[in-house]
Design a protein around this motif. Structure first.
Motif, PDB file in Angstrom:
ATOM      1  N   PHE A   1       0.834  -1.207   0.000  1.00 42.78           N
ATOM      2  CA  PHE A   1       0.000   0.000   0.000  1.00 42.78           C
ATOM      3  C   PHE A   1       0.869   1.259   0.000  1.00 42.78           C
TER       4      PHE A   1
ATOM      5  N   LEU B   1      -1.563  -0.935  -4.181  1.00 41.57           N
ATOM      6  CA  LEU B   1      -2.949  -1.240  -3.817  1.00 41.57           C
ATOM      7  C   LEU B   1      -3.822  -0.022  -4.037  1.00 41.57           C
TER       8      LEU B   1
ATOM      9  N   THR C   1      -7.800   1.803  -3.402  1.00 48.61           N
ATOM     10  CA  THR C   1      -8.886   1.822  -2.421  1.00 48.61           C
ATOM     11  C   THR C   1     -10.050   0.977  -2.932  1.00 48.61           C
TER      12      THR C   1
END
Length: 308
Positions: free
Chosen positions: A23, A28, A30
């Motif tokens: 992340f 990554l 949302t």
């Protein structure tokens, strides 16, 4: 000895740390994230497929295979039932008709080839085609159809009963509302009568008229007094309306002299009537009291005897 609980916790921590690092790198996005799988590799081994087909293929005579590849047979009359670009996959009737026409074309092509090879063909008279589904399966299908039909009939019957109940409730509600309305109107009329706003209560007159109409008494629409029934009239005529009852049947001079109710056939005490030999009563003789066959007295018989 390794504790399984500790090992599972450590794996979860490692996976969380990997997700955090991914992340942080921006890998990554949302929203919902799931594990991406490697793309499936499609292998088109044409040479291998041809090799397997050559191994399976055998050069046999047509009489051993009886395979035919043809289109649908022509319709009677020369009319085309199907077009080449027509899609019959969603039309059950046309699809079954195409199967039938294709089977017919196979028969028209295969039987002449068998005759050409010297093989005789004959169809038995009691020939029955084997069904694709067993009798047990068809029995289950029939039971299912009957069950569906019974369910539909029960639903229709329940719907009718519900409609009848709704109609009965509606009628009952209408009757209750009508009674409540009449009650309110009656109470309002009574209040107005008490306050002096009305001189008389109209609903009381209506009720009395309705009651008289139901019982059959009182005056009718033509303001004529209804007469009592025949039984009451006869009793009034016989017994009167009261007063003195004794000595009502006592004879008077006029009633004694009145012979209008005298019947000679009933009263036998009238002179000139007696019983004749034939046994008929109350039949008068031709000569009054004299009778030809009447026996003479004793003295008269004695005189007649001396005359001889």
């Amino acid at each position: 000895m390794v504790d399984l609980h500790d090992s599972s916790d450590s794996e979860e921590l490692d996976s969380d740390e990997e997700l955090q690092r991914a992340f942080a790198r921006g890998e990554l996005k949302t929203g919902l994230n799931y594990e991406a799988r490697a793309p499936k590799q499609i292998i088109n081994n044409v040479s291998g497929m041809k090799q397997k087909l050559a191994e399976l293929q055998k050069n046999l005579d047509w009489i051993e295979q009886l395979d035919l590849t043809n289109g649908p047979a022509p319709a009677p009359g020369g009319q085309e039932e199907f077009t080449e670009d027509e899609d019959v996959s969603n039309n059950d009737f046309k699809r079954e008709l195409r199967f039938y026409r294709q089977a017919q074309a196979s028969v028209l092509e295969g039987i002449p080839r068998l005759h050409k090879l010297g093989i005789k063909t004959r169809r038995p008279e009691d020939y029955f085609a084997e069904m694709a589904k067993s009798d047990v399966h068809m029995k289950k299908v029939r039971e299912k159809l009957l069950e569906k039909q019974q369910n539909i009939e029960q639903r229709d019957k329940a719907k009718k009963l519900r409609d009848l109940r709704k109609y009965g409730k509606k009628v009952q509600i209408d009757v209750l509302q009508k009674r409540q309305k009449e009650k309110r109107e009656m109470l309002d009329a009574v209040k107005k009568f008490r306050k002096g706003q009305k001189n008389k209560l109209d609903f009381l007159d209506d009720n009395t008229e309705k009651g008289k109409g139901k019982r059959g008494g009182g005056k009718n629409q033509d303001n004529k007094v209804q007469q009592p029934n025949k039984k009451r009239q006869y009793k009034n005529q016989k017994y009167g309306f009261g007063g003195q009852k004794k000595r009502s049947k006592q004879n008077t001079k006029e009633s004694a002299a009145d012979l209008t109710g005298f019947n000679p056939k009933v009263n036998q005490s009238r002179p000139g009537f007696n019983k004749n030999k034939s046994g008929n009563k109350n039949k008068p003789n031709k000569r009054g009291n004299k009778d030809k066959n009447k026996r003479p007295g004793k003295s008269q018989r004695h005189k007649m005897k001396n005359k001889r």
